[in-house]
Design an enzyme around this catalytic site. Structure first.
Site, PDB file in Angstrom:
ATOM      1  N   ASP A 222     -10.246   4.492   9.535  1.00 36.24           N
ATOM      2  CA  ASP A 222      -9.544   3.238   9.240  1.00 36.24           C
ATOM      3  C   ASP A 222      -8.654   2.808  10.403  1.00 36.24           C
ATOM      4  O   ASP A 222      -8.419   3.576  11.334  1.00 36.24           O
ATOM      5  CB  ASP A 222      -8.722   3.359   7.933  1.00 36.24           C
ATOM      6  CG  ASP A 222      -7.902   4.640   7.849  1.00 36.24           C
ATOM      7  OD1 ASP A 222      -7.761   5.337   8.873  1.00 36.24           O
ATOM      8  OD2 ASP A 222      -7.395   4.942   6.762  1.00 36.24           O
TER       9      ASP A 222
ATOM     10  N   ASP B 153      -1.187   8.563  -3.724  1.00 38.21           N
ATOM     11  CA  ASP B 153      -1.757   7.864  -4.876  1.00 38.21           C
ATOM     12  C   ASP B 153      -3.263   8.153  -5.037  1.00 38.21           C
ATOM     13  O   ASP B 153      -3.948   7.489  -5.809  1.00 38.21           O
ATOM     14  CB  ASP B 153      -1.517   6.344  -4.767  1.00 38.21           C
ATOM     15  CG  ASP B 153      -2.139   5.737  -3.510  1.00 38.21           C
ATOM     16  OD1 ASP B 153      -2.809   6.466  -2.741  1.00 38.21           O
ATOM     17  OD2 ASP B 153      -1.958   4.515  -3.299  1.00 38.21           O
TER      18      ASP B 153
ATOM     19  N   HIS C 175      -5.557   7.950  -2.591  1.00 39.43           N
ATOM     20  CA  HIS C 175      -6.458   7.200  -1.713  1.00 39.43           C
ATOM     21  C   HIS C 175      -7.069   8.094  -0.636  1.00 39.43           C
ATOM     22  O   HIS C 175      -6.495   9.117  -0.258  1.00 39.43           O
ATOM     23  CB  HIS C 175      -5.791   5.958  -1.118  1.00 39.43           C
ATOM     24  CG  HIS C 175      -4.810   6.169  -0.012  1.00 39.43           C
ATOM     25  ND1 HIS C 175      -3.527   5.679  -0.047  1.00 39.43           N
ATOM     26  CD2 HIS C 175      -4.913   6.790   1.191  1.00 39.43           C
ATOM     27  CE1 HIS C 175      -2.896   5.987   1.072  1.00 39.43           C
ATOM     28  NE2 HIS C 175      -3.714   6.675   1.845  1.00 39.43           N
TER      29      HIS C 175
ATOM     30  N   GLU D  71      -7.657   2.358  -1.700  1.00 35.89           N
ATOM     31  CA  GLU D  71      -6.564   2.522  -2.650  1.00 35.89           C
ATOM     32  C   GLU D  71      -7.114   2.610  -4.074  1.00 35.89           C
ATOM     33  O   GLU D  71      -8.281   2.274  -4.309  1.00 35.89           O
ATOM     34  CB  GLU D  71      -5.621   1.307  -2.544  1.00 35.89           C
ATOM     35  CG  GLU D  71      -4.960   1.155  -1.169  1.00 35.89           C
ATOM     36  CD  GLU D  71      -3.791   2.128  -0.959  1.00 35.89           C
ATOM     37  OE1 GLU D  71      -3.724   3.174  -1.630  1.00 35.89           O
ATOM     38  OE2 GLU D  71      -2.934   1.817  -0.097  1.00 35.89           O
TER      39      GLU D  71
HETATM   40  C1  GLP Z   1      -2.809   7.040   5.450  1.00 34.20           C
HETATM   41  C2  GLP Z   1      -4.248   7.126   5.968  1.00 34.20           C
HETATM   42  C3  GLP Z   1      -5.054   8.182   5.255  1.00 34.20           C
HETATM   43  C4  GLP Z   1      -4.230   9.449   5.147  1.00 34.20           C
HETATM   44  C5  GLP Z   1      -3.026   9.205   4.294  1.00 34.20           C
HETATM   45  C6  GLP Z   1      -2.115  10.414   4.178  1.00 34.20           C
HETATM   46  O1  GLP Z   1      -2.537   5.996   4.592  1.00 34.20           O
HETATM   47  N1  GLP Z   1      -4.955   5.890   5.905  1.00 34.20           N
HETATM   48  O2  GLP Z   1      -6.272   8.401   5.946  1.00 34.20           O
HETATM   49  O3  GLP Z   1      -5.005  10.486   4.582  1.00 34.20           O
HETATM   50  O4  GLP Z   1      -2.275   8.124   4.785  1.00 34.20           O
HETATM   51  O5  GLP Z   1      -1.223  10.497   5.248  1.00 34.20           O
HETATM   52  P1  GLP Z   1      -0.399  11.780   5.611  1.00 34.20           P
HETATM   53  O6  GLP Z   1      -1.405  12.774   6.116  1.00 34.20           O
HETATM   54  O7  GLP Z   1       0.554  11.363   6.680  1.00 34.20           O
HETATM   55  O8  GLP Z   1       0.248  12.247   4.359  1.00 34.20           O
END
Ligand code: GLP
Length: 254
Positions: free
Chosen positions: A67, A136, A138, A143
């Site tokens: 992404d 959440d 995702h 989402e």
């Molecule tokens: C972001 C990314 C995800 C990631 C998630 C968790 O929103 N788009 O790919 O897995 O957050 O982030 P973190 O690893 O910092 O908790």
């Protein structure tokens, strides 16, 4: 789903890196699906160490990221292109021309998303997809409410994700409201999936993804239908799982 509960996130990152290093050695032209966020950073550090030690060669590895924030230029320090360069690509012998991040700045986003999907197919599909999980549930920026057969597209972020990611920006107002994300359907086509989840704030999402019903309410739950999905957890992220002992007995060979 193969659930691997580790004592620490460091141990989980090492184990996940071992899987990826071995896969690269077995297939030097492997196509990796890569993730951003704080979770995979430790695993990338291990891969960098492997590369510097001559244990793995990235020179012909190809990659597609999950992404990208809509509207952030690659040189913005919160863009996912910048993140990948800083946390992995700048430190291994990968050819950056072989690394791709979804189109966050295209004039025609829909066409650029279709092209991204076509490019993944033309590369032979993703061999190993790395994932984190949002608090959440995702995956990438799919989402809750995202179709489980969705493809790469422009998506809106939830308030929860905007709040979670605000720590990386000067203020919550600076967090982009949209992103371009591979879909759940795109992710599910990867031959192998490695999801990493660490910390107490992921425990509820992990519980829903691993032991809840399959539902677009928790996009990560789609992985229950994947034939080769590994989930690496630390103790805190695994805290709410009902079948912890069973998962431990299954993964003792690792
Ligand atoms: C972001 C990314 C995800 C990631 C998630 C968790 O929103 N788009 O790919 O897995 O957050 O982030 P973190 O690893 O910092 O908790």
């Amino acid at each position: 789903m193969q659930i691997v509960i580790c004592k620490t996130k460091e141990e989980a990152c090492r184990k996940a890196a071992d899987v990826i290093s071995a896969a690269i050695r077995g297939n030097p032209r492997i196509v990796l699906g890569l993730a951003t966020g704080s979770t995979p950073v430790g695993m990338y550090r291990e891969l960098i160490a492997d590369c510097k030690a001559g244990k793995v060669d990235f020179s012909t590895v190809r990659s597609f990221n999950l992404d990208e924030y809509q509207g952030l230029p690659p040189e913005h320090d919160q863009s996912y292109r910048y993140f990948m360069n800083a946390n992995l690509f700048d430190h291994v012998n990968i050819d950056k021309a072989n690394t791709r991040v979804p189109p966050g700045q295209a004039a025609d986003t829909a066409a650029a998303c279709a092209q991204y999907e076509a490019d993944i197919k033309a590369a032979g599909g993703i061999d190993i997809q790395v994932l984190g999980i949002g608090s959440d549930g995702h995956i990438a920026f799919n989402e809750p409410g995202s179709s489980l057969v969705s493809r790469t597209r422009l998506v809106a972020l939830t308030q929860q994700t905007i709040r979670d990611n605000a720590r990386f920006f000067a203020s919550e107002a600076d967090v982009p409201r949209y992103a371009v994300s591979m879909g759940v359907g795109t992710i599910m086509e990867a031959r192998k999936i490695i999801m990493l989840c660490f910390g107490a704030n992921k425990a509820a999402a992990v519980k829903a993804a691993v032991e809840g019903g399959i539902s677009q309410f928790c996009p990560a739950s789609a992985l229950q239908m994947h034939p080769d999905a590994m989930v690496f957890l630390d103790e805190e992220a695994a805290a709410d799982l009902a079948l912890k002992d069973f998962y431990r007995s299954q993964s003792c060979a690792l």
